[in-house]
Design an enzyme around this catalytic site. Structure first.
Site, PDB file in Angstrom:
ATOM      1  N   ARG A  46      -5.441  18.121 -34.131  1.00  0.00           N
ATOM      2  CA  ARG A  46      -5.700  19.374 -33.439  1.00  0.00           C
ATOM      3  C   ARG A  46      -5.947  20.436 -34.508  1.00  0.00           C
ATOM      4  NH1 ARG A  46      -2.028  22.270 -28.837  1.00  0.00           N
ATOM      5  NH2 ARG A  46      -3.498  23.956 -28.457  1.00  0.00           N
ATOM      6  N   ARG A  55       3.762  37.347 -26.197  1.00  0.00           N
ATOM      7  CA  ARG A  55       2.557  38.076 -26.625  1.00  0.00           C
ATOM      8  C   ARG A  55       2.104  39.032 -25.529  1.00  0.00           C
ATOM      9  NH1 ARG A  55      -0.876  32.928 -27.995  1.00  0.00           N
ATOM     10  NH2 ARG A  55       0.947  31.705 -28.558  1.00  0.00           N
ATOM     11  N   HIS A  58      -7.207  27.205 -26.564  1.00  0.00           N
ATOM     12  CA  HIS A  58      -6.816  26.259 -25.494  1.00  0.00           C
ATOM     13  C   HIS A  58      -8.018  25.494 -24.951  1.00  0.00           C
ATOM     14  CE1 HIS A  58      -3.111  28.908 -24.214  1.00  0.00           C
ATOM     15  NE2 HIS A  58      -2.715  27.940 -25.035  1.00  0.00           N
ATOM     16  N   GLU A  90      -3.653  17.617 -23.667  1.00  0.00           N
ATOM     17  CA  GLU A  90      -4.536  17.932 -24.784  1.00  0.00           C
ATOM     18  C   GLU A  90      -4.606  16.789 -25.794  1.00  0.00           C
ATOM     19  OE1 GLU A  90      -2.193  21.511 -24.644  1.00  0.00           O
ATOM     20  OE2 GLU A  90      -3.909  22.610 -25.456  1.00  0.00           O
ATOM     21  N   ASN A 111      -0.565  17.206 -34.538  1.00  0.00           N
ATOM     22  CA  ASN A 111      -0.685  18.658 -34.436  1.00  0.00           C
ATOM     23  C   ASN A 111       0.215  19.233 -35.530  1.00  0.00           C
ATOM     24  OD1 ASN A 111      -0.732  21.335 -33.760  1.00  0.00           O
ATOM     25  ND2 ASN A 111      -0.039  21.053 -31.643  1.00  0.00           N
TER      26      ASN A 111
END
Ligand code: ADP
Length: 401
Positions: A91, A241, A180, A385, A7
Site C-alpha cells: 500500500r 481530523r 482511500h 483494501e 502496509n
C-alpha cells in the site's frame, strides 16, 4: 499464487497473506512500535490461531523479517518455504499525478514514489522502506505498489484545482488528490455487482467512514470528485481530523494561541473531529453511547458528523446529475446503523428510502439497506483494501510473466 500484502507505516507494519487464486487471506497481523523498543507482533491465522509476542524490530527490515519468519513458523505459520511467497503488494499513500494505477516496483517507480515524499512525508518514506526491506529479504520476488491516490486521478480540473494562485499548482503540485482510492474502487464495484448492472452505466456515491473518512462521486466507474484533498485532512469530520473549515480560522487561532506550524498541524489532525468536538473520544462507539445517554457534546459531534455527510451527498448528486446507488463502508459505515440512518435522513427527495429494519440489523455484514421502492439503492459493504492490493498485484505480476 500467494501474495504478501504490506502496509508499512511510521512505526508499524501491517500484513495480510493471501492465496490469490482462491482469494482467501490465510494469515494477518502487525508489528508495532518499530524502532521504539518494546516492539510487539500480533498474528492471526485463518483457523483462529493467534499470538501476541514481544519481538526485536529496530527498523522496517527487521519487522518484515519477523513477519516472514512468522509465516514460516512451524506452530503459527502458513507456509513451509519462503519460495511460496510469489509476490508482494504494498500500500503506498501517495502517487502524485504520475500513478493512475498500480505499478510493478522498479528503480524508476521507487524514484517516482520518492519524488512524492514532499506530498506525503509521513507515509511514502516508510512505504519505500518496506519495498527496500523486501528486496533484501525476498530477492527476485516481484513487488507491486498500489496507490491510495490513483483511483481519484480521473477527477476533472474543476474538481481538483483549488481557488488559490494557479502558480502554486505549477510550482508545488498543490491540488486535490484524494485518498482511500482502493476502498472506494472496491465497494463501488461490489455495489454494481449487487445491482446487477455494469459500473460503466451507473453513478454512485461511496462513503468510507473509519478513523479517516472520505466520500467519492463515481460516474460510470470513474472518480469525478472526492472529499479528501491535498492531504487527508479535507472533507468530512473524522475521528481526530477537522475536515472542511474556513482557512482563515487557522491563521486566527495561530495568532491568538501563539501556535507554531507543527502545533497548528497537530490541532487540526489530532485534536479536532469527533474528539475535538465531544471532548470525549475519537471512537464512534463511545460517541454513540454518550449521545444516547444525553451527553450534549456527543450529541453535537454526531449531528455535525452526519450533517456533513448529508451535505456531501447533496453536492455529489448534483455533480453527477443524480445517483443510482450509494455505499457505506469502513468501521463506522459498515457497523453503525445510526450514522447511516442519520446521514440519509430527509433525502427522500433524492429517491432514497431506507428500510429501517434491515438497516438496524446490518452490523458488520453486507446488505442493501433501502426499501424495495427506493429509487436509489443504498448498500452497507465491508471494504477489503488488502484484497484489492493482492488482486492488483496478481494481475500485474501475471502480465509480466
Ligand atoms: P481505520 O480508519 O483506522 O481503518 P476503521 O475503519 O476500523 O478504522 O474504523 C474505526 C471506527 O469505526 C471507529 O470510530 C469505531 O468506533 C467505529 N466502529 C467500529 N464498530 C462500530 C460500531 N459497532 N458502531 C459504531 N462505530 C463503530
Amino acid at each position: 499464487m500467494k501474495i504478501l500484502v504490506l502496509n508499512s507505516g511510521s512505526s508499524s507494519v501491517k500484513y495480510k497473506f493471501f492465496d490469490a487464486v482462491e482469494n482467501v487471506c490465510h494469515a494477518e497481523g502487525q508489528v508495532e512500535r518499530i524502532g521504539m523498543g518494546g516492539s510487539l507482533l500480533h498474528h492471526k491465522r485463518l483457523d483462529g490461531d493467534r499470538i501476541r509476542i514481544g519481538v526485536e524490530a529496530t527498523d522496517h527490515a527487521q519487522a518484515i523479517e519477523t513477519v516472514i519468519a512468522t509465516l514460516l513458523s512451524r506452530n503459527h505459520g502458513v507456509i513451509a518455504d519462503k519460495t511460496e511467497i510469489d509476490a508482494v503488494g504494498h500500500r503506498v499513500a501517495h502517487g502524485g499525478e504520475k500513478f493512475t494505477r498500480s505499478a510493478l516496483v522498479t528503480d524508476e517507480v521507487k524514484d517516482s514514489i520518492r519524488d512524492c515524499i514532499e506530498l506525503a512525508p509521513l507515509h511514502n518514506p516508510h512505504n519505500l522502506r518496506g519495498m527496500e526491506a523486501c528486496e533484501q529479504l525476498l530477492p527476485g520476488v516481484p513487488q507491486v505498489a498500489v496507490f491510495d491516490t490513483a483511483f481519484h486521478l480521473t477527477m476533472p480540473p474543476h474538481a481538483y484545482i483549488y481557488s488559490v494562485p494557479y502558480i502554486l499548482y505549477q510550482r508545488y503540485g498543490i491540488r486535490r488528490y484524494g485518498f482511500h482510492g482502493t476502498s472506494h474502487r472496491y465497494v463501488a464495484a461490489k455495489a454494481a455487482e449487487k445491482l446487477g448492472r455494469s459500473l460503466e452505466e451507473i453513478d454512485i456515491i461511496t462513503c468510507h467512514l473509519g478513523n479517516g473518512c472520505s466520500m467519492a462521486a463515481i460516474h460510470k466507474g470513474q472518480s469525478v470528485d472526492t472529499s479528501m484533498g491535498f492531504t487527508p485532512l479535507e472533507g468530512l469530520v473524522m475521528g481526530t481530523r477537522c475536515g472542511d473549515l474556513d482557512p482563515a480560522l487557522v491563521l486566527h487561532v495561530m495568532g491568538k494561541e501563539n501556535l507554531t506550524v507543527s502545533e497548528a498541524t497537530a490541532m487540526l489532525n489530532k485534536h479536532s473531529g469527533l474528539a475535538g468536538i465531544s471532548g470525549i473520544s475519537s471512537d464512534m462507539r463511545e460517541i454513540e453511547e454518550e449521545a444516547a445517554a444525553g451527553q450534549e457534546r456527543a450529541v453535537l459531534a454526531l449531528d455535525i458528523f452526519t450533517y456533513r455527510i448529508r451535505k456531501y451527498i447533496g453536492a455529489y448528486a448534483a455533480a453527477m446529475g443524480g445517483i443510482d446507488a450509494m455505499v457505506f463502508t469502513g468501521g463506522i459505515g459498515s457497523n453503525s446503523p445510526l450514522v447511516r440512518a442519520r446521514s440519509l435522513d430527509g433525502l427522500d427527495f433524492l429517491g432514497i428510502s431506507i428500510d429501517t429494519d434491515v438497516n438496524t440489523k446490518c452490523i458488520g455484514c453486507d446488505a442493501e439497506i433501502t426499501s424495495e421502492e427506493s429509487r436509489v439503492k443504498v448498500f452497507a459493504i465491508q471494504t477489503d483494501e488488502e484484497l484489492v492490493i493482492a488482486l492488483d498485484t496478481k494481475r500485474i505480476v501475471s502480465s509480466f510473466q
